[in-house]
Design a protein around this motif. Structure first.
Motif, PDB file in Angstrom:
ATOM      1  N   GLU A   1       1.374   6.579  -6.305  1.00 27.93           N
ATOM      2  CA  GLU A   1       0.187   8.060  -7.136  1.00 27.93           C
ATOM      3  C   GLU A   1       0.412   8.994  -6.065  1.00 27.93           C
ATOM      4  OE1 GLU A   1      -3.537   9.178  -4.333  1.00 27.93           O
ATOM      5  OE2 GLU A   1      -3.434   6.775  -4.217  1.00 27.93           O
TER       6      GLU A   1
ATOM      7  N   ARG B   1       2.544   1.998  -3.091  1.00 25.90           N
ATOM      8  CA  ARG B   1       1.309   2.085  -4.560  1.00 25.90           C
ATOM      9  C   ARG B   1       0.834   3.951  -4.348  1.00 25.90           C
ATOM     10  NH1 ARG B   1      -0.790  -2.904  -3.194  1.00 25.90           N
ATOM     11  NH2 ARG B   1      -2.044  -2.512  -1.776  1.00 25.90           N
ATOM     12  N   TYR B   2       1.083   4.218  -2.901  1.00 23.10           N
ATOM     13  CA  TYR B   2       0.723   6.296  -2.530  1.00 23.10           C
ATOM     14  C   TYR B   2       2.472   6.720  -2.939  1.00 23.10           C
ATOM     15  CZ  TYR B   2       0.607   9.610   0.340  1.00 23.10           C
ATOM     16  OH  TYR B   2       0.776  11.144   0.866  1.00 23.10           O
ATOM     17  N   TYR B   3       3.643   5.885  -2.606  1.00 19.10           N
ATOM     18  CA  TYR B   3       4.572   7.025  -3.193  1.00 19.10           C
ATOM     19  C   TYR B   3       4.392   6.685  -4.787  1.00 19.10           C
ATOM     20  CZ  TYR B   3       6.575   5.567   0.725  1.00 19.10           C
ATOM     21  OH  TYR B   3       7.277   4.944   2.727  1.00 19.10           O
TER      22      TYR B   3
ATOM     23  N   ARG C   1       0.729  -1.509  -0.156  1.00 17.62           N
ATOM     24  CA  ARG C   1      -0.214  -0.112  -0.335  1.00 17.62           C
ATOM     25  C   ARG C   1       0.710   1.216   0.363  1.00 17.62           C
ATOM     26  NH1 ARG C   1      -4.722   1.598   4.700  1.00 17.62           N
ATOM     27  NH2 ARG C   1      -5.685   3.826   3.102  1.00 17.62           N
ATOM     28  N   ALA C   2       1.841   1.271   0.671  1.00 19.24           N
ATOM     29  CA  ALA C   2       2.943   2.504   0.464  1.00 19.24           C
ATOM     30  C   ALA C   2       3.423   2.381  -0.595  1.00 19.24           C
ATOM     31  CB  ALA C   2       4.118   1.872   1.470  1.00 19.24           C
TER      32      ALA C   2
ATOM     33  N   SER D   1       5.314  15.358   0.944  1.00 14.13           N
ATOM     34  CA  SER D   1       5.840  14.136  -0.387  1.00 14.13           C
ATOM     35  C   SER D   1       5.510  15.188  -1.174  1.00 14.13           C
ATOM     36  CB  SER D   1       3.925  13.867  -0.613  1.00 14.13           C
ATOM     37  OG  SER D   1       3.648  13.173  -0.550  1.00 14.13           O
TER      38      SER D   1
END
Length: 149
Positions: A34, A30-32, A27-28, A71
């Motif tokens: 995104e 995928r967030y990175y 999940r992390a 981010s």
């Protein structure tokens, strides 16, 4: 995101393997992605795959997050490094982050000093009165209980 079909031998690792190597969750990762901090390609079946440099990139991302950067600022740093250029706005943002971090560190050192005073008072509770402050200057020298003047 690149959607180029790949064959099994053309990629380094899938998302689960990268997550294990980098010590993060899928999940992390995928967030990175995104947030534009990490790139992957896709297999013909749509699975994410990462190149050999991805674990190092994730390490840097985690270190920058741990340093307190958000981010957007991390993405700006990566863009500047990739372009081989810096700018005054980015430098100002990083300098501000460093100043804020120094202020937090000073506050934590002060809190640790006050806890040291409190620990000393608790360790010697039978010989000290409760101070008016945990500031080392106010709490020490310790005053003794029931000691004639």
């Amino acid at each position: 995101m690149n959607v180029t079909p790949l064959t099994r031998g053309e990629f380094e690792m899938r998302i689960g393997e990268l997550a294990d190597r980098a010590g993060v969750t899928p999940r992390a990762l995928r967030y990175y992605e995104e947030m534009g901090l990490l790139q992957s390609t896709r297999t013909a079946s749509g699975q994410r795959v990462y190149d050999a440099e991805a674990p190092d990139r994730v390490t840097v991302i985690r270190e920058l997050y741990a340093a307190g950067l958000g981010s957007d600022l991390i993405a700006s740093v990566f863009a500047a490094v990739a372009a081989g250029q810096s700018n005054d706005e980015l430098l100002t943002s990083l300098t501000d982050e460093r100043r804020q971090l120094a202020e937090k560190m000073a506050a934590l050192r002060d809190a640790a000093t006050r806890l040291d005073v409190l620990i000393g008072l608790v360790e010697n509770a039978d010989t000290h009165e409760c101070p008016v402050s945990l500031s080392p200057e106010m709490a020490l020298p310790a005053r003794r209980k029931n000691v004639p003047a």
